[in-house]
Scaffold this active site. Sequence first.
Site, PDB file in Angstrom:
ATOM      1  N   TYR A 146     -50.194 -26.086  38.206  1.00 36.70           N
ATOM      2  CA  TYR A 146     -51.130 -26.951  38.939  1.00 36.70           C
ATOM      3  C   TYR A 146     -51.334 -26.437  40.367  1.00 36.70           C
ATOM      4  O   TYR A 146     -52.288 -26.842  41.037  1.00 36.70           O
ATOM      5  CB  TYR A 146     -50.658 -28.416  38.990  1.00 36.70           C
ATOM      6  CG  TYR A 146     -50.448 -29.092  37.646  1.00 36.70           C
ATOM      7  CD1 TYR A 146     -50.897 -28.523  36.459  1.00 36.70           C
ATOM      8  CD2 TYR A 146     -49.801 -30.317  37.563  1.00 36.70           C
ATOM      9  CE1 TYR A 146     -50.681 -29.147  35.239  1.00 36.70           C
ATOM     10  CE2 TYR A 146     -49.587 -30.955  36.345  1.00 36.70           C
ATOM     11  CZ  TYR A 146     -50.024 -30.355  35.190  1.00 36.70           C
ATOM     12  OH  TYR A 146     -49.803 -30.993  33.984  1.00 36.70           O
ATOM     13  N   ASP A 170     -45.301 -36.327  38.173  1.00 36.08           N
ATOM     14  CA  ASP A 170     -45.343 -35.254  37.163  1.00 36.08           C
ATOM     15  C   ASP A 170     -46.252 -34.133  37.667  1.00 36.08           C
ATOM     16  O   ASP A 170     -47.456 -34.320  37.803  1.00 36.08           O
ATOM     17  CB  ASP A 170     -45.891 -35.811  35.845  1.00 36.08           C
ATOM     18  CG  ASP A 170     -45.887 -34.765  34.742  1.00 36.08           C
ATOM     19  OD1 ASP A 170     -44.889 -34.672  34.011  1.00 36.08           O
ATOM     20  OD2 ASP A 170     -46.881 -34.006  34.636  1.00 36.08           O
ATOM     21  N   HIS A 213     -43.895 -25.738  29.317  1.00 35.79           N
ATOM     22  CA  HIS A 213     -45.212 -26.382  29.381  1.00 35.79           C
ATOM     23  C   HIS A 213     -45.963 -26.322  28.047  1.00 35.79           C
ATOM     24  O   HIS A 213     -46.586 -27.308  27.649  1.00 35.79           O
ATOM     25  CB  HIS A 213     -46.029 -25.718  30.499  1.00 35.79           C
ATOM     26  CG  HIS A 213     -47.110 -26.585  31.065  1.00 35.79           C
ATOM     27  ND1 HIS A 213     -47.480 -26.523  32.386  1.00 35.79           N
ATOM     28  CD2 HIS A 213     -47.907 -27.527  30.507  1.00 35.79           C
ATOM     29  CE1 HIS A 213     -48.455 -27.392  32.603  1.00 35.79           C
ATOM     30  NE2 HIS A 213     -48.738 -28.011  31.483  1.00 35.79           N
ATOM     31  N   LYS A 260     -42.899 -28.005  35.424  1.00 33.82           N
ATOM     32  CA  LYS A 260     -42.988 -27.313  34.128  1.00 33.82           C
ATOM     33  C   LYS A 260     -43.096 -25.812  34.319  1.00 33.82           C
ATOM     34  O   LYS A 260     -43.733 -25.348  35.279  1.00 33.82           O
ATOM     35  CB  LYS A 260     -44.216 -27.817  33.346  1.00 33.82           C
ATOM     36  CG  LYS A 260     -44.399 -29.329  33.362  1.00 33.82           C
ATOM     37  CD  LYS A 260     -45.545 -29.812  32.484  1.00 33.82           C
ATOM     38  CE  LYS A 260     -45.854 -31.276  32.732  1.00 33.82           C
ATOM     39  NZ  LYS A 260     -46.785 -31.524  33.845  1.00 33.82           N
TER      40      LYS A 260
HETATM   41  P1  NAD Z   1     -55.634 -39.125  32.354  1.00 35.50           P
HETATM   42  O1  NAD Z   1     -55.784 -39.608  30.965  1.00 35.50           O
HETATM   43  O2  NAD Z   1     -54.579 -39.693  33.222  1.00 35.50           O
HETATM   44  O3  NAD Z   1     -57.060 -39.297  33.001  1.00 35.50           O
HETATM   45  C1  NAD Z   1     -57.288 -39.111  34.378  1.00 35.50           C
HETATM   46  C2  NAD Z   1     -58.752 -39.468  34.644  1.00 35.50           C
HETATM   47  O4  NAD Z   1     -59.024 -40.789  34.172  1.00 35.50           O
HETATM   48  C3  NAD Z   1     -59.058 -39.504  36.128  1.00 35.50           C
HETATM   49  O5  NAD Z   1     -59.399 -38.243  36.613  1.00 35.50           O
HETATM   50  C4  NAD Z   1     -60.172 -40.504  36.192  1.00 35.50           C
HETATM   51  O6  NAD Z   1     -61.365 -39.835  35.890  1.00 35.50           O
HETATM   52  C5  NAD Z   1     -59.852 -41.448  35.067  1.00 35.50           C
HETATM   53  N1  NAD Z   1     -59.163 -42.684  35.536  1.00 35.50           N
HETATM   54  C6  NAD Z   1     -57.903 -42.830  36.009  1.00 35.50           C
HETATM   55  N2  NAD Z   1     -57.640 -44.113  36.277  1.00 35.50           N
HETATM   56  C7  NAD Z   1     -58.749 -44.798  35.971  1.00 35.50           C
HETATM   57  C8  NAD Z   1     -59.097 -46.176  36.038  1.00 35.50           C
HETATM   58  N3  NAD Z   1     -58.231 -47.092  36.432  1.00 35.50           N
HETATM   59  N4  NAD Z   1     -60.342 -46.539  35.643  1.00 35.50           N
HETATM   60  C9  NAD Z   1     -61.241 -45.612  35.208  1.00 35.50           C
HETATM   61  N5  NAD Z   1     -60.963 -44.296  35.117  1.00 35.50           N
HETATM   62  C10 NAD Z   1     -59.731 -43.903  35.500  1.00 35.50           C
HETATM   63  O7  NAD Z   1     -55.519 -37.527  32.280  1.00 35.50           O
HETATM   64  P2  NAD Z   1     -54.595 -36.408  32.877  1.00 35.50           P
HETATM   65  O8  NAD Z   1     -54.606 -36.405  34.358  1.00 35.50           O
HETATM   66  O9  NAD Z   1     -54.986 -35.160  32.198  1.00 35.50           O
HETATM   67  O10 NAD Z   1     -53.150 -36.817  32.369  1.00 35.50           O
HETATM   68  C11 NAD Z   1     -52.178 -37.458  33.191  1.00 35.50           C
HETATM   69  C12 NAD Z   1     -51.109 -36.497  33.609  1.00 35.50           C
HETATM   70  O11 NAD Z   1     -50.518 -35.881  32.466  1.00 35.50           O
HETATM   71  C13 NAD Z   1     -51.621 -35.294  34.408  1.00 35.50           C
HETATM   72  O12 NAD Z   1     -51.977 -35.615  35.726  1.00 35.50           O
HETATM   73  C14 NAD Z   1     -50.462 -34.361  34.269  1.00 35.50           C
HETATM   74  O13 NAD Z   1     -49.394 -34.755  35.117  1.00 35.50           O
HETATM   75  C15 NAD Z   1     -50.077 -34.581  32.813  1.00 35.50           C
HETATM   76  N6  NAD Z   1     -50.719 -33.578  31.904  1.00 35.50           N
HETATM   77  C16 NAD Z   1     -49.909 -32.723  31.237  1.00 35.50           C
HETATM   78  C17 NAD Z   1     -50.436 -31.777  30.384  1.00 35.50           C
HETATM   79  C18 NAD Z   1     -49.524 -30.865  29.633  1.00 35.50           C
HETATM   80  O14 NAD Z   1     -50.002 -29.893  29.025  1.00 35.50           O
HETATM   81  N7  NAD Z   1     -48.237 -31.104  29.624  1.00 35.50           N
HETATM   82  C19 NAD Z   1     -51.828 -31.673  30.215  1.00 35.50           C
HETATM   83  C20 NAD Z   1     -52.646 -32.555  30.918  1.00 35.50           C
HETATM   84  C21 NAD Z   1     -52.075 -33.521  31.740  1.00 35.50           C
END
Ligand code: NAD
Length: 274
Positions: free
Chosen positions: A51, A46, A109, A76
Amino acid sequence: MMSVPTLTLNDGKTIPQLGFGVFKVDPAETERIVTDALEVGYRHIDTAAVYGNEEGVGRALKNSGIARDELFITTKLWNDRQGAAESRRALEESLGKLGLDYVDLYLIHWPAPAQNKAVETWEAFPSYRDEGLTRSIGVSNFDYRYLPAILETGIIPAVNQIELHPQFQEIETRPLLAENDIKIEAWGPLGQGSVDYASTVIGEIAAAHGKSWAQVIIRWHLQRGHILFPKSNSRERMAQNFDVFDFELTDVQMASIDALENGGRVSADPAEVN
Ligand code: NAD
Protein backbone atom coordinates in the site's frame (compact mmCIF):
# COMPACT_ATOMS: atom_id res chain seq x y z
CA MET A 1 -21.37 4.04 22.29
CA MET A 2 -20.63 0.40 23.09
CA SER A 3 -17.06 -0.75 22.63
CA VAL A 4 -15.75 -2.94 19.82
CA PRO A 5 -15.90 -6.67 20.66
CA THR A 6 -12.65 -8.63 20.67
CA LEU A 7 -12.27 -12.16 19.32
CA THR A 8 -9.77 -14.74 20.54
CA LEU A 9 -7.57 -16.24 17.83
CA ASN A 10 -6.43 -19.88 17.79
CA ASP A 11 -3.06 -18.78 19.27
CA GLY A 12 -4.75 -17.23 22.32
CA LYS A 13 -4.22 -13.61 21.23
CA THR A 14 -7.16 -11.20 20.99
CA ILE A 15 -8.14 -8.96 18.10
CA PRO A 16 -10.66 -6.10 17.87
CA GLN A 17 -13.35 -7.38 15.52
CA LEU A 18 -13.83 -4.02 13.79
CA GLY A 19 -10.87 -2.01 12.48
CA PHE A 20 -9.87 0.43 9.78
CA GLY A 21 -8.20 -0.54 6.47
CA VAL A 22 -5.93 1.69 4.42
CA PHE A 23 -5.86 0.07 0.96
CA LYS A 24 -5.67 2.86 -1.66
CA VAL A 25 -5.18 5.50 1.00
CA ASP A 26 -2.79 8.00 -0.57
CA PRO A 27 0.55 7.91 1.32
CA ALA A 28 0.51 11.73 1.47
CA GLU A 29 -2.87 11.67 3.24
CA THR A 30 -2.41 8.57 5.37
CA GLU A 31 -1.24 10.28 8.53
CA ARG A 32 -4.29 12.59 8.55
CA ILE A 33 -6.73 9.79 7.68
CA VAL A 34 -5.41 7.33 10.26
CA THR A 35 -5.36 10.12 12.86
CA ASP A 36 -9.05 10.70 12.13
CA ALA A 37 -9.73 6.97 12.46
CA LEU A 38 -7.96 6.79 15.82
CA GLU A 39 -9.91 9.84 17.04
CA VAL A 40 -13.17 8.20 15.96
CA GLY A 41 -12.17 5.25 18.14
CA TYR A 42 -10.61 2.64 15.86
CA ARG A 43 -7.70 0.78 17.47
CA HIS A 44 -7.12 -1.89 14.80
CA ILE A 45 -5.39 -0.74 11.59
CA ASP A 46 -4.86 -2.98 8.55
CA THR A 47 -2.08 -1.98 6.14
CA ALA A 48 0.37 -3.76 3.82
CA ALA A 49 3.84 -3.12 2.44
CA VAL A 50 2.41 -2.78 -1.06
CA TYR A 51 0.00 0.00 0.00
CA GLY A 52 3.07 2.25 0.31
CA ASN A 53 1.60 3.99 3.36
CA GLU A 54 3.17 2.21 6.36
CA GLU A 55 5.18 5.35 7.22
CA GLY A 56 2.04 7.49 7.39
CA VAL A 57 0.34 4.87 9.55
CA GLY A 58 3.38 4.85 11.83
CA ARG A 59 3.40 8.63 12.20
CA ALA A 60 -0.30 8.68 13.08
CA LEU A 61 0.20 5.96 15.70
CA LYS A 62 3.14 7.75 17.26
CA ASN A 63 1.46 11.17 17.33
CA SER A 64 -1.72 9.73 18.84
CA GLY A 65 0.02 8.93 22.10
CA ILE A 66 -2.14 5.81 22.37
CA ALA A 67 -0.38 3.03 24.31
CA ARG A 68 1.04 0.33 22.06
CA ASP A 69 -0.86 -2.42 23.85
CA GLU A 70 -4.18 -0.74 23.04
CA LEU A 71 -3.44 -0.93 19.32
CA PHE A 72 -3.71 -3.86 16.93
CA ILE A 73 -1.59 -3.37 13.79
CA THR A 74 -1.47 -5.70 10.80
CA THR A 75 0.84 -5.56 7.82
CA LYS A 76 1.47 -7.94 4.93
CA LEU A 77 4.35 -9.41 2.97
CA TRP A 78 4.22 -8.43 -0.71
CA ASN A 79 4.57 -11.13 -3.36
CA ASP A 80 8.00 -10.10 -4.62
CA ARG A 81 9.45 -10.63 -1.13
CA GLN A 82 8.30 -14.23 -0.67
CA GLY A 83 10.94 -16.76 0.42
CA ALA A 84 12.37 -17.59 3.85
CA ALA A 85 15.26 -15.11 4.03
CA GLU A 86 13.64 -12.37 1.97
CA SER A 87 10.43 -12.32 4.00
CA ARG A 88 12.40 -11.61 7.19
CA ARG A 89 14.06 -8.59 5.54
CA ALA A 90 10.66 -7.42 4.32
CA LEU A 91 9.15 -7.70 7.82
CA GLU A 92 12.08 -5.76 9.32
CA GLU A 93 11.59 -3.04 6.68
CA SER A 94 7.88 -2.82 7.44
CA LEU A 95 8.58 -2.51 11.17
CA GLY A 96 11.07 0.27 10.41
CA LYS A 97 8.52 2.16 8.32
CA LEU A 98 5.80 1.71 10.93
CA GLY A 99 8.20 2.72 13.70
CA LEU A 100 7.19 -0.34 15.71
CA ASP A 101 9.12 -3.11 17.48
CA TYR A 102 6.42 -5.60 16.55
CA VAL A 103 3.19 -5.88 14.62
CA ASP A 104 0.21 -7.73 16.03
CA LEU A 105 -0.39 -9.72 12.87
CA TYR A 106 1.80 -10.47 9.86
CA LEU A 107 0.23 -12.00 6.76
CA ILE A 108 1.39 -13.52 3.50
CA HIS A 109 -0.56 -11.18 1.22
CA TRP A 110 -1.32 -13.57 -1.68
CA PRO A 111 -0.47 -17.20 -2.50
CA ALA A 112 1.18 -16.06 -5.78
CA PRO A 113 0.98 -19.57 -7.24
CA ALA A 114 3.23 -18.87 -10.23
CA GLN A 115 6.13 -18.31 -7.83
CA ASN A 116 5.47 -21.47 -5.82
CA LYS A 117 7.18 -20.05 -2.71
CA ALA A 118 4.22 -19.75 -0.36
CA VAL A 119 4.92 -22.92 1.66
CA GLU A 120 8.60 -22.10 2.11
CA THR A 121 7.63 -18.59 3.16
CA TRP A 122 4.98 -19.83 5.58
CA GLU A 123 7.42 -22.23 7.24
CA ALA A 124 9.58 -19.21 8.13
CA PHE A 125 6.72 -17.29 9.75
CA PRO A 126 6.66 -18.99 13.20
CA SER A 127 10.22 -17.78 13.83
CA TYR A 128 9.04 -14.17 13.43
CA ARG A 129 6.42 -14.82 16.08
CA ASP A 130 8.89 -16.60 18.37
CA GLU A 131 11.32 -13.69 18.11
CA GLY A 132 8.63 -11.17 18.93
CA LEU A 133 8.57 -9.39 15.57
CA THR A 134 4.87 -10.22 15.28
CA ARG A 135 2.35 -11.50 17.82
CA SER A 136 0.31 -13.60 15.40
CA ILE A 137 0.78 -14.98 11.90
CA GLY A 138 -1.68 -15.61 9.14
CA VAL A 139 -2.40 -15.68 5.43
CA SER A 140 -4.47 -13.71 2.98
CA ASN A 141 -6.24 -14.79 -0.20
CA PHE A 142 -5.56 -18.49 0.44
CA ASP A 143 -8.88 -19.92 -0.66
CA TYR A 144 -9.83 -23.63 -0.86
CA ARG A 145 -7.30 -24.08 -3.68
CA TYR A 146 -4.30 -22.76 -1.74
CA LEU A 147 -5.06 -23.31 1.95
CA PRO A 148 -4.54 -27.12 2.00
CA ALA A 149 -0.80 -26.79 1.24
CA ILE A 150 -0.48 -24.34 4.13
CA LEU A 151 -2.36 -26.64 6.53
CA GLU A 152 -0.15 -29.57 5.53
CA THR A 153 2.81 -27.81 7.16
CA GLY A 154 1.06 -28.27 10.51
CA ILE A 155 1.41 -24.52 11.18
CA ILE A 156 -2.14 -23.24 11.43
CA PRO A 157 -2.74 -19.58 10.48
CA ALA A 158 -4.57 -17.46 13.04
CA VAL A 159 -6.56 -15.77 10.27
CA ASN A 160 -7.22 -15.89 6.55
CA GLN A 161 -7.95 -12.46 5.08
CA ILE A 162 -10.16 -12.99 2.00
CA GLU A 163 -12.51 -11.01 -0.20
CA LEU A 164 -15.91 -11.45 1.43
CA HIS A 165 -19.16 -9.49 1.21
CA PRO A 166 -22.80 -10.52 0.75
CA GLN A 167 -22.59 -11.44 -2.94
CA PHE A 168 -19.24 -13.27 -2.52
CA GLN A 169 -19.08 -15.36 0.64
CA GLU A 170 -16.30 -17.90 -0.11
CA ILE A 171 -18.67 -20.80 0.47
CA GLU A 172 -16.11 -23.45 -0.57
CA THR A 173 -13.36 -22.10 1.70
CA ARG A 174 -15.40 -21.63 4.88
CA PRO A 175 -15.52 -25.28 6.08
CA LEU A 176 -11.71 -25.53 6.02
CA LEU A 177 -11.48 -22.38 8.13
CA ALA A 178 -14.10 -23.54 10.63
CA GLU A 179 -12.47 -26.97 11.05
CA ASN A 180 -9.14 -25.34 11.88
CA ASP A 181 -10.51 -22.46 13.98
CA ILE A 182 -9.01 -19.94 11.54
CA LYS A 183 -10.81 -16.60 11.84
CA ILE A 184 -12.09 -14.92 8.71
CA GLU A 185 -10.93 -11.39 8.01
CA ALA A 186 -13.29 -10.06 5.35
CA TRP A 187 -11.62 -7.68 2.92
CA GLY A 188 -13.70 -5.53 0.62
CA PRO A 189 -16.39 -5.99 3.29
CA LEU A 190 -18.64 -3.41 1.61
CA GLY A 191 -17.93 -4.77 -1.87
CA GLN A 192 -15.40 -1.94 -2.25
CA GLY A 193 -18.32 0.41 -2.82
CA SER A 194 -18.78 -1.02 -6.31
CA VAL A 195 -21.93 -3.10 -5.72
CA ASP A 196 -25.31 -1.37 -5.46
CA TYR A 197 -26.22 -3.02 -2.17
CA ALA A 198 -28.61 -0.18 -1.27
CA SER A 199 -31.14 -1.38 -3.85
CA THR A 200 -31.13 -4.98 -2.58
CA VAL A 201 -32.90 -6.30 0.53
CA ILE A 202 -30.08 -4.59 2.46
CA GLY A 203 -31.66 -1.22 1.64
CA GLU A 204 -34.99 -2.36 3.09
CA ILE A 205 -33.33 -3.70 6.24
CA ALA A 206 -31.42 -0.43 6.60
CA ALA A 207 -34.65 1.58 6.40
CA ALA A 208 -36.27 -0.66 9.01
CA HIS A 209 -33.42 0.01 11.46
CA GLY A 210 -32.86 3.66 10.56
CA LYS A 211 -29.30 2.77 9.54
CA SER A 212 -27.33 2.96 6.28
CA TRP A 213 -26.77 0.04 3.90
CA ALA A 214 -23.09 0.06 4.90
CA GLN A 215 -23.94 -0.21 8.61
CA VAL A 216 -26.26 -3.15 7.88
CA ILE A 217 -23.50 -5.00 5.99
CA ILE A 218 -21.00 -4.31 8.79
CA ARG A 219 -23.52 -5.71 11.28
CA TRP A 220 -23.99 -8.80 9.10
CA HIS A 221 -20.23 -9.43 9.17
CA LEU A 222 -20.00 -8.91 12.93
CA GLN A 223 -22.90 -11.29 13.60
CA ARG A 224 -21.29 -13.88 11.29
CA GLY A 225 -18.10 -13.67 13.37
CA HIS A 226 -15.96 -12.01 10.71
CA ILE A 227 -13.22 -9.54 11.50
CA LEU A 228 -13.45 -6.50 9.21
CA PHE A 229 -11.87 -3.10 8.61
CA PRO A 230 -13.91 -1.06 6.14
CA LYS A 231 -12.05 1.79 4.53
CA SER A 232 -13.15 5.39 4.02
CA ASN A 233 -11.25 8.63 3.56
CA SER A 234 -14.17 10.57 5.03
CA ARG A 235 -14.32 11.05 8.77
CA GLU A 236 -18.11 11.11 8.66
CA ARG A 237 -18.18 7.62 7.08
CA MET A 238 -15.49 6.36 9.45
CA ALA A 239 -17.76 7.38 12.31
CA GLN A 240 -20.81 5.87 10.61
CA ASN A 241 -18.99 2.57 10.06
CA PHE A 242 -18.03 2.52 13.75
CA ASP A 243 -21.59 3.25 14.94
CA VAL A 244 -22.90 -0.29 14.61
CA PHE A 245 -23.22 -1.52 18.18
CA ASP A 246 -26.68 -0.23 19.01
CA PHE A 247 -28.76 -2.49 16.76
CA GLU A 248 -28.95 -6.14 15.78
CA LEU A 249 -30.14 -7.99 12.68
CA THR A 250 -32.73 -10.71 13.18
CA ASP A 251 -32.12 -14.29 12.02
CA VAL A 252 -34.50 -13.67 9.13
CA GLN A 253 -32.64 -10.51 8.09
CA MET A 254 -29.30 -12.36 8.34
CA ALA A 255 -30.64 -15.17 6.14
CA SER A 256 -31.98 -12.74 3.54
CA ILE A 257 -28.51 -11.16 3.28
CA ASP A 258 -26.90 -14.63 3.06
CA ALA A 259 -29.18 -15.26 0.07
CA LEU A 260 -27.46 -12.50 -1.95
CA GLU A 261 -24.50 -14.84 -2.63
CA ASN A 262 -23.95 -15.09 -6.38
CA GLY A 263 -20.22 -15.75 -6.69
CA GLY A 264 -19.64 -12.14 -7.70
CA ARG A 265 -16.10 -11.17 -6.86
CA VAL A 266 -15.37 -7.46 -7.19
CA SER A 267 -11.59 -7.83 -7.21
CA ALA A 268 -8.79 -10.13 -8.30
CA ASP A 269 -8.84 -13.94 -8.37
CA PRO A 270 -5.91 -15.24 -6.26
CA ALA A 271 -4.94 -17.51 -9.16
CA GLU A 272 -4.06 -14.42 -11.17
CA VAL A 273 -2.09 -12.37 -8.66
CA ASN A 274 1.59 -13.18 -8.75
P1 NAD B 1 -14.39 -1.75 1.35
O1 NAD B 1 -15.37 -2.82 1.08
O2 NAD B 1 -14.05 -1.40 2.75
O3 NAD B 1 -14.91 -0.50 0.56
C1 NAD B 1 -14.33 0.78 0.71
C2 NAD B 1 -15.17 1.75 -0.12
O4 NAD B 1 -16.54 1.67 0.27
C3 NAD B 1 -14.77 3.19 0.13
O5 NAD B 1 -13.71 3.58 -0.69
C4 NAD B 1 -16.05 3.92 -0.14
O6 NAD B 1 -16.15 4.12 -1.52
C5 NAD B 1 -17.10 2.94 0.28
N1 NAD B 1 -17.62 3.22 1.65
C6 NAD B 1 -17.00 3.06 2.85
N2 NAD B 1 -17.83 3.37 3.86
C7 NAD B 1 -18.99 3.72 3.30
C8 NAD B 1 -20.24 4.16 3.83
N3 NAD B 1 -20.45 4.24 5.13
N4 NAD B 1 -21.23 4.45 2.96
C9 NAD B 1 -21.04 4.35 1.61
N5 NAD B 1 -19.89 3.94 1.06
C10 NAD B 1 -18.88 3.64 1.90
O7 NAD B 1 -13.07 -2.12 0.52
P2 NAD B 1 -11.52 -2.20 0.78
O8 NAD B 1 -10.96 -0.91 1.24
O9 NAD B 1 -10.94 -2.80 -0.43
O10 NAD B 1 -11.41 -3.26 1.96
C11 NAD B 1 -11.19 -2.90 3.32
C12 NAD B 1 -9.77 -3.18 3.73
O11 NAD B 1 -9.45 -4.55 3.48
C13 NAD B 1 -8.72 -2.43 2.91
O12 NAD B 1 -8.63 -1.07 3.23
C14 NAD B 1 -7.50 -3.24 3.23
O13 NAD B 1 -7.03 -2.94 4.53
C15 NAD B 1 -8.06 -4.65 3.19
N6 NAD B 1 -7.88 -5.30 1.85
C16 NAD B 1 -7.08 -6.39 1.78
C17 NAD B 1 -6.87 -7.03 0.58
C18 NAD B 1 -6.02 -8.25 0.52
O14 NAD B 1 -5.67 -8.70 -0.58
N7 NAD B 1 -5.64 -8.82 1.64
C19 NAD B 1 -7.47 -6.54 -0.60
C20 NAD B 1 -8.28 -5.41 -0.51
C21 NAD B 1 -8.50 -4.81 0.73
